[in-house]
Design a protein around this motif. Structure first.
Motif, PDB file in Angstrom:
ATOM      1  N   ARG A 104       0.840  -1.206   0.000  1.00  0.00           N
ATOM      2  CA  ARG A 104       0.000   0.000   0.000  1.00  0.00           C
ATOM      3  C   ARG A 104       0.872   1.252   0.000  1.00  0.00           C
ATOM      4  O   ARG A 104       0.457   2.306  -0.463  1.00  0.00           O
ATOM      5  CB  ARG A 104      -0.915   0.017   1.213  1.00  0.00           C
ATOM      6  CG  ARG A 104      -1.939  -1.083   1.186  1.00  0.00           C
ATOM      7  CD  ARG A 104      -2.821  -1.039   2.417  1.00  0.00           C
ATOM      8  NE  ARG A 104      -3.677  -2.218   2.428  1.00  0.00           N
ATOM      9  CZ  ARG A 104      -4.060  -2.845   3.504  1.00  0.00           C
ATOM     10  NH1 ARG A 104      -3.692  -2.407   4.684  1.00  0.00           N
ATOM     11  NH2 ARG A 104      -4.828  -3.909   3.423  1.00  0.00           N
ATOM     12  N   ASP A 105       2.092   1.124   0.563  1.00  0.00           N
ATOM     13  CA  ASP A 105       3.003   2.262   0.671  1.00  0.00           C
ATOM     14  C   ASP A 105       4.132   2.246  -0.347  1.00  0.00           C
ATOM     15  O   ASP A 105       4.667   3.290  -0.684  1.00  0.00           O
ATOM     16  CB  ASP A 105       3.620   2.312   2.076  1.00  0.00           C
ATOM     17  CG  ASP A 105       2.578   2.442   3.168  1.00  0.00           C
ATOM     18  OD1 ASP A 105       1.539   3.077   2.934  1.00  0.00           O
ATOM     19  OD2 ASP A 105       2.801   1.886   4.262  1.00  0.00           O
ATOM     20  N   ARG A 106       4.537   1.046  -0.780  1.00  0.00           N
ATOM     21  CA  ARG A 106       5.680   0.952  -1.695  1.00  0.00           C
ATOM     22  C   ARG A 106       5.663  -0.389  -2.408  1.00  0.00           C
ATOM     23  O   ARG A 106       5.027  -1.331  -1.966  1.00  0.00           O
ATOM     24  CB  ARG A 106       6.985   1.127  -0.939  1.00  0.00           C
ATOM     25  CG  ARG A 106       7.156   0.114   0.171  1.00  0.00           C
ATOM     26  CD  ARG A 106       8.395   0.380   0.932  1.00  0.00           C
ATOM     27  NE  ARG A 106       8.140   0.080   2.333  1.00  0.00           N
ATOM     28  CZ  ARG A 106       9.058   0.078   3.241  1.00  0.00           C
ATOM     29  NH1 ARG A 106      10.280   0.368   2.931  1.00  0.00           N
ATOM     30  NH2 ARG A 106       8.767  -0.205   4.487  1.00  0.00           N
ATOM     31  N   ASP A 107       6.404  -0.456  -3.484  1.00  0.00           N
ATOM     32  CA  ASP A 107       6.477  -1.671  -4.282  1.00  0.00           C
ATOM     33  C   ASP A 107       7.612  -2.548  -3.750  1.00  0.00           C
ATOM     34  O   ASP A 107       8.758  -2.107  -3.683  1.00  0.00           O
ATOM     35  CB  ASP A 107       6.723  -1.312  -5.750  1.00  0.00           C
ATOM     36  CG  ASP A 107       6.590  -2.509  -6.663  1.00  0.00           C
ATOM     37  OD1 ASP A 107       5.767  -3.398  -6.362  1.00  0.00           O
ATOM     38  OD2 ASP A 107       7.313  -2.558  -7.676  1.00  0.00           O
ATOM     39  N   LEU A 108       7.266  -3.747  -3.339  1.00  0.00           N
ATOM     40  CA  LEU A 108       8.252  -4.697  -2.815  1.00  0.00           C
ATOM     41  C   LEU A 108       8.021  -6.064  -3.436  1.00  0.00           C
ATOM     42  O   LEU A 108       6.886  -6.426  -3.761  1.00  0.00           O
ATOM     43  CB  LEU A 108       8.115  -4.830  -1.289  1.00  0.00           C
ATOM     44  CG  LEU A 108       8.547  -3.644  -0.455  1.00  0.00           C
ATOM     45  CD1 LEU A 108       8.058  -3.801   0.976  1.00  0.00           C
ATOM     46  CD2 LEU A 108      10.051  -3.499  -0.488  1.00  0.00           C
ATOM     47  N   ALA A 109       9.092  -6.827  -3.543  1.00  0.00           N
ATOM     48  CA  ALA A 109       8.992  -8.190  -4.053  1.00  0.00           C
ATOM     49  C   ALA A 109       8.709  -9.155  -2.900  1.00  0.00           C
ATOM     50  O   ALA A 109       9.137  -8.934  -1.766  1.00  0.00           O
ATOM     51  CB  ALA A 109      10.302  -8.585  -4.748  1.00  0.00           C
ATOM     52  N   TYR A 110       8.013 -10.227  -3.216  1.00  0.00           N
ATOM     53  CA  TYR A 110       7.689 -11.260  -2.236  1.00  0.00           C
ATOM     54  C   TYR A 110       8.958 -11.767  -1.558  1.00  0.00           C
ATOM     55  O   TYR A 110       9.008 -11.888  -0.331  1.00  0.00           O
ATOM     56  CB  TYR A 110       6.955 -12.422  -2.923  1.00  0.00           C
ATOM     57  CG  TYR A 110       6.664 -13.578  -1.996  1.00  0.00           C
ATOM     58  CD1 TYR A 110       5.491 -13.601  -1.248  1.00  0.00           C
ATOM     59  CD2 TYR A 110       7.563 -14.634  -1.856  1.00  0.00           C
ATOM     60  CE1 TYR A 110       5.209 -14.656  -0.383  1.00  0.00           C
ATOM     61  CE2 TYR A 110       7.305 -15.690  -0.989  1.00  0.00           C
ATOM     62  CZ  TYR A 110       6.131 -15.690  -0.262  1.00  0.00           C
ATOM     63  OH  TYR A 110       5.874 -16.728   0.596  1.00  0.00           O
ATOM     64  N   MET A 111       9.985 -12.084  -2.345  1.00  0.00           N
ATOM     65  CA  MET A 111      11.221 -12.655  -1.773  1.00  0.00           C
ATOM     66  C   MET A 111      11.934 -11.666  -0.846  1.00  0.00           C
ATOM     67  O   MET A 111      12.582 -12.089   0.106  1.00  0.00           O
ATOM     68  CB  MET A 111      12.162 -13.134  -2.879  1.00  0.00           C
ATOM     69  CG  MET A 111      11.693 -14.426  -3.530  1.00  0.00           C
ATOM     70  SD  MET A 111      11.386 -15.777  -2.343  1.00  0.00           S
ATOM     71  CE  MET A 111      13.025 -16.062  -1.688  1.00  0.00           C
ATOM     72  N   THR A 112      11.802 -10.380  -1.110  1.00  0.00           N
ATOM     73  CA  THR A 112      12.408  -9.380  -0.218  1.00  0.00           C
ATOM     74  C   THR A 112      11.755  -9.455   1.158  1.00  0.00           C
ATOM     75  O   THR A 112      12.440  -9.509   2.192  1.00  0.00           O
ATOM     76  CB  THR A 112      12.247  -7.967  -0.805  1.00  0.00           C
ATOM     77  OG1 THR A 112      12.903  -7.921  -2.075  1.00  0.00           O
ATOM     78  CG2 THR A 112      12.828  -6.910   0.120  1.00  0.00           C
ATOM     79  N   VAL A 113      10.428  -9.477   1.179  1.00  0.00           N
ATOM     80  CA  VAL A 113       9.705  -9.532   2.450  1.00  0.00           C
ATOM     81  C   VAL A 113       9.959 -10.864   3.142  1.00  0.00           C
ATOM     82  O   VAL A 113      10.185 -10.919   4.349  1.00  0.00           O
ATOM     83  CB  VAL A 113       8.198  -9.280   2.226  1.00  0.00           C
ATOM     84  CG1 VAL A 113       7.416  -9.438   3.522  1.00  0.00           C
ATOM     85  CG2 VAL A 113       7.984  -7.882   1.642  1.00  0.00           C
ATOM     86  N   LYS A 114       9.971 -11.960   2.388  1.00  0.00           N
ATOM     87  CA  LYS A 114      10.235 -13.279   2.964  1.00  0.00           C
ATOM     88  C   LYS A 114      11.619 -13.316   3.600  1.00  0.00           C
ATOM     89  O   LYS A 114      11.787 -13.810   4.718  1.00  0.00           O
ATOM     90  CB  LYS A 114      10.122 -14.371   1.906  1.00  0.00           C
ATOM     91  CG  LYS A 114      10.371 -15.771   2.469  1.00  0.00           C
ATOM     92  CD  LYS A 114      10.308 -16.823   1.379  1.00  0.00           C
ATOM     93  CE  LYS A 114      10.489 -18.229   1.897  1.00  0.00           C
ATOM     94  NZ  LYS A 114      11.479 -18.412   2.938  1.00  0.00           N
ATOM     95  N   THR A 115      12.616 -12.790   2.909  1.00  0.00           N
ATOM     96  CA  THR A 115      13.983 -12.780   3.437  1.00  0.00           C
ATOM     97  C   THR A 115      14.064 -11.991   4.742  1.00  0.00           C
ATOM     98  O   THR A 115      14.683 -12.433   5.712  1.00  0.00           O
ATOM     99  CB  THR A 115      14.959 -12.193   2.388  1.00  0.00           C
ATOM    100  OG1 THR A 115      14.931 -13.023   1.224  1.00  0.00           O
ATOM    101  CG2 THR A 115      16.375 -12.104   2.929  1.00  0.00           C
TER     102      THR A 115
END
Length: 125
Positions: free
Chosen positions: A33-44
């Motif tokens: 909602r605030d920024r574009d992030l990749a799934y793997m970034t958040v998972k890591t």
């Protein structure tokens, strides 16, 4: 105690605001909602928070559901203790801190100290 990076803090804030465990995907959707992030970034980052002991996880199919291992207040208190311990003169550090806090926070601190001390037994009245 670990100092949190920007994304770690954002993830922990979302985890603390939830009443139930969350998947990486749920946190990702919230963060996007605030920024574009990749799934793997958040998972890591969530895996790193797990290794640091800030998140626990339980299997959920092929993924995990995460939950904080302590409340926001417990984390903050631990961090405050670490900062206090890093000074060479604890008393001077505490005095400088007390000089900076607003009167209403000082009143809450007095109440917390009284509560922590508990009932005084054997005192003259």
């Amino acid at each position: 105690m670990h100092h949190l990076g920007h994304l770690e803090s954002a993830i922990m804030e979302r985890m603390w605001s939830r009443s139930a465990p969350a998947s990486v995907r749920e946190i990702l959707v919230d963060l996007q909602r605030d920024r574009d992030l990749a799934y793997m970034t958040v998972k890591t980052v969530m895996d790193t928070l797990h290794r640091k002991g800030l998140l626990s996880r339980e299997p959920d199919g092929r993924a995990f559901r995460y939950r904080p291992t302590q409340t926001r207040e417990q984390y903050t208190a631990s961090h405050m203790g670490e900062v206090l311990a890093s000074g060479s003169d604890r008393r001077a550090t505490l005095l400088h801190f007390l000089e900076q806090i607003p009167a209403e926070d000082l009143a809450q601190l007095r109440e917390a100290l009284d509560q922590a001390a508990g009932p005084q037994t054997g005192t003259a009245q």
